[in-house]
Design an enzyme around this catalytic site. Structure first.
Site, mmCIF file in Angstrom:
data_model
loop_
_atom_site.group_PDB
_atom_site.id
_atom_site.type_symbol
_atom_site.label_atom_id
_atom_site.label_comp_id
_atom_site.label_asym_id
_atom_site.label_seq_id
_atom_site.Cartn_x
_atom_site.Cartn_y
_atom_site.Cartn_z
ATOM 1 N N HIS A 20 0.834 -1.213 0.000
ATOM 2 C CA HIS A 20 0.000 0.000 0.000
ATOM 3 C C HIS A 20 0.872 1.267 0.000
ATOM 4 C CE1 HIS A 20 -3.115 -2.641 2.247
ATOM 5 N NE2 HIS A 20 -3.682 -2.354 1.086
ATOM 6 N N LYS A 44 -15.398 -7.406 5.410
ATOM 7 C CA LYS A 44 -14.285 -7.941 6.194
ATOM 8 C C LYS A 44 -14.558 -7.679 7.675
ATOM 9 C CE LYS A 44 -10.929 -7.335 2.480
ATOM 10 N NZ LYS A 44 -9.694 -6.678 2.006
ATOM 11 N N ARG A 95 -2.364 -6.217 -8.121
ATOM 12 C CA ARG A 95 -1.288 -7.184 -7.894
ATOM 13 C C ARG A 95 -1.334 -8.227 -9.004
ATOM 14 N NH1 ARG A 95 -2.896 -9.082 -2.136
ATOM 15 N NH2 ARG A 95 -4.864 -8.847 -3.190
ATOM 16 N N SER A 133 -2.797 -8.190 3.374
ATOM 17 C CA SER A 133 -2.994 -7.880 4.794
ATOM 18 C C SER A 133 -3.351 -9.152 5.560
ATOM 19 C CB SER A 133 -4.095 -6.836 4.945
ATOM 20 O OG SER A 133 -3.763 -5.680 4.215
HETATM 21 N N1 COA Z 1 0.452 -4.444 -2.428
HETATM 22 C C1 COA Z 1 0.204 -5.508 -1.651
HETATM 23 N N2 COA Z 1 -1.006 -5.868 -1.248
HETATM 24 C C2 COA Z 1 -2.027 -5.119 -1.645
HETATM 25 C C3 COA Z 1 -1.846 -4.011 -2.454
HETATM 26 C C4 COA Z 1 -0.553 -3.666 -2.843
HETATM 27 N N3 COA Z 1 -0.301 -2.633 -3.610
HETATM 28 N N4 COA Z 1 -3.047 -3.471 -2.708
HETATM 29 C C5 COA Z 1 -3.932 -4.233 -2.083
HETATM 30 N N5 COA Z 1 -3.318 -5.224 -1.438
HETATM 31 C C6 COA Z 1 -3.976 -6.273 -0.673
HETATM 32 C C7 COA Z 1 -4.313 -5.834 0.708
HETATM 33 O O1 COA Z 1 -3.315 -6.182 1.605
HETATM 34 C C8 COA Z 1 -5.627 -6.531 0.955
HETATM 35 O O2 COA Z 1 -5.444 -7.838 1.433
HETATM 36 P P1 COA Z 1 -6.619 -8.638 2.183
HETATM 37 O O3 COA Z 1 -7.677 -8.928 1.160
HETATM 38 O O4 COA Z 1 -5.932 -9.842 2.663
HETATM 39 O O5 COA Z 1 -7.135 -7.759 3.284
HETATM 40 C C9 COA Z 1 -6.252 -6.617 -0.416
HETATM 41 O O6 COA Z 1 -5.184 -6.567 -1.311
HETATM 42 C C10 COA Z 1 -7.140 -5.461 -0.724
HETATM 43 O O7 COA Z 1 -7.313 -4.653 0.397
HETATM 44 P P2 COA Z 1 -7.276 -3.104 0.449
HETATM 45 O O8 COA Z 1 -6.273 -2.532 -0.486
HETATM 46 O O9 COA Z 1 -7.124 -2.731 1.871
HETATM 47 O O10 COA Z 1 -8.658 -2.709 -0.123
HETATM 48 P P3 COA Z 1 -10.031 -3.480 -0.129
HETATM 49 O O11 COA Z 1 -10.111 -4.302 -1.363
HETATM 50 O O12 COA Z 1 -10.286 -4.135 1.155
HETATM 51 O O13 COA Z 1 -10.972 -2.189 -0.267
HETATM 52 C C11 COA Z 1 -12.908 -0.948 -0.860
HETATM 53 C C12 COA Z 1 -12.164 -2.277 -0.877
HETATM 54 C C13 COA Z 1 -12.882 -0.288 0.497
HETATM 55 C C14 COA Z 1 -12.265 0.009 -1.855
HETATM 56 C C15 COA Z 1 -14.341 -1.306 -1.289
HETATM 57 O O14 COA Z 1 -14.820 -2.350 -0.474
HETATM 58 C C16 COA Z 1 -15.303 -0.143 -1.195
HETATM 59 O O15 COA Z 1 -15.288 0.753 -2.016
HETATM 60 N N6 COA Z 1 -16.158 -0.150 -0.152
HETATM 61 C C17 COA Z 1 -17.156 0.881 0.061
HETATM 62 C C18 COA Z 1 -18.571 0.366 -0.219
HETATM 63 C C19 COA Z 1 -18.885 0.457 -1.684
HETATM 64 O O16 COA Z 1 -18.895 1.518 -2.294
HETATM 65 N N7 COA Z 1 -19.189 -0.707 -2.252
HETATM 66 C C20 COA Z 1 -19.558 -0.831 -3.647
HETATM 67 C C21 COA Z 1 -18.367 -0.711 -4.544
HETATM 68 S S1 COA Z 1 -18.811 -1.040 -6.203
#
Ligand code: COA
Length: 167
Positions: A20, A44, A95, A133
């Site tokens: 991140h 989550k 990724r 994560s």
């Molecule tokens: N390098 C390494 N790992 C990465 C990374 C990077 N550059 N980018 C993401 N990851 C990993 C994270 O560690 C995480 O791992 P996990 O799944 O084991 O927790 C995963 O990839 C993605 O997590 P994160 O980047 O924290 O984002 P997310 O996918 O959990 O976030 C939201 C999603 C918050 C953007 C999305 O749920 C959202 O918009 N929610 C709001 C509600 C909404 O509008 N919903 C409708 C959307 S259409």
């Protein structure tokens, strides 16, 4: 006068990882302002509270010495949050190929919900392309060394949290 290019990098950040942080640094270099926003994610069950995740991000960003990054949090739909902030750009890191389907669905839905909002993807640094994560939490919980994947303050926070849970 040219308008400022502001982008939001949303995520659960449970916890924030070097993957991140790499995306944060690169996006802050491209845009005039970057808002890193912690989601209260409905899918989550985060180990860290929203406040703890925001606090960690604030400390990490302060240590980067980059001026144009703000940390925030949001609840509800991402597009509503962006509309309230008058921001039209979402940043996401990509990724491995498995991220693509998930990110494609999210970006497409967000565009349907609000056509003027665009999602911009940055390729994750290959050093971090296999970490997540969840993996970091699992290894840290079982006492493994995750120092190469997240800053020390993150790892210490996780260790403290897991100790509390075990009590
Ligand atoms: N390098 C390494 N790992 C990465 C990374 C990077 N550059 N980018 C993401 N990851 C990993 C994270 O560690 C995480 O791992 P996990 O799944 O084991 O927790 C995963 O990839 C993605 O997590 P994160 O980047 O924290 O984002 P997310 O996918 O959990 O976030 C939201 C999603 C918050 C953007 C999305 O749920 C959202 O918009 N929610 C709001 C509600 C909404 O509008 N919903 C409708 C959307 S259409």
């Amino acid at each position: 006068m040219k308008s400022k290019k502001i982008a939001v990098y949303p995520g659960t950040f449970d916890p924030v990882t070097y993957g991140h942080i790499d995306i944060i640094k690169r996006a802050a270099n491209i845009f005039d302002k970057l808002i890193v926003s912690v989601a209260k994610n409905v899918h989550k069950a985060p180990v860290l509270s929203v406040d703890e995740r925001v606090e960690l991000l604030n400390e990490i960003v302060a240590s980067l010495g980059v001026e144009n990054i703000e940390i925030d949090s949001f609840d509800g739909l991402l597009v509503d949050y962006l509309k309230n902030k008058n921001v039209k750009l979402i940043i996401r890191g990509l990724r491995v190929v498995t991220d693509f389907d998930y990110e494609f669905a999210y970006a497409s839905m967000n565009q349907k919900l609000c056509p003027e909002i665009e999602t911009v993807f940055l390729m994750t640094n290959e050093k971090y392309s296999f970490i997540s994560s969840t993996l970091i939490k699992e290894v840290a919980m079982l006492g493994g060394d995750v120092s190469g994947y997240a800053p020390e303050i993150v790892i210490n926070k996780l260790k403290k949290k897991f100790k509390e849970v075990k009590k």
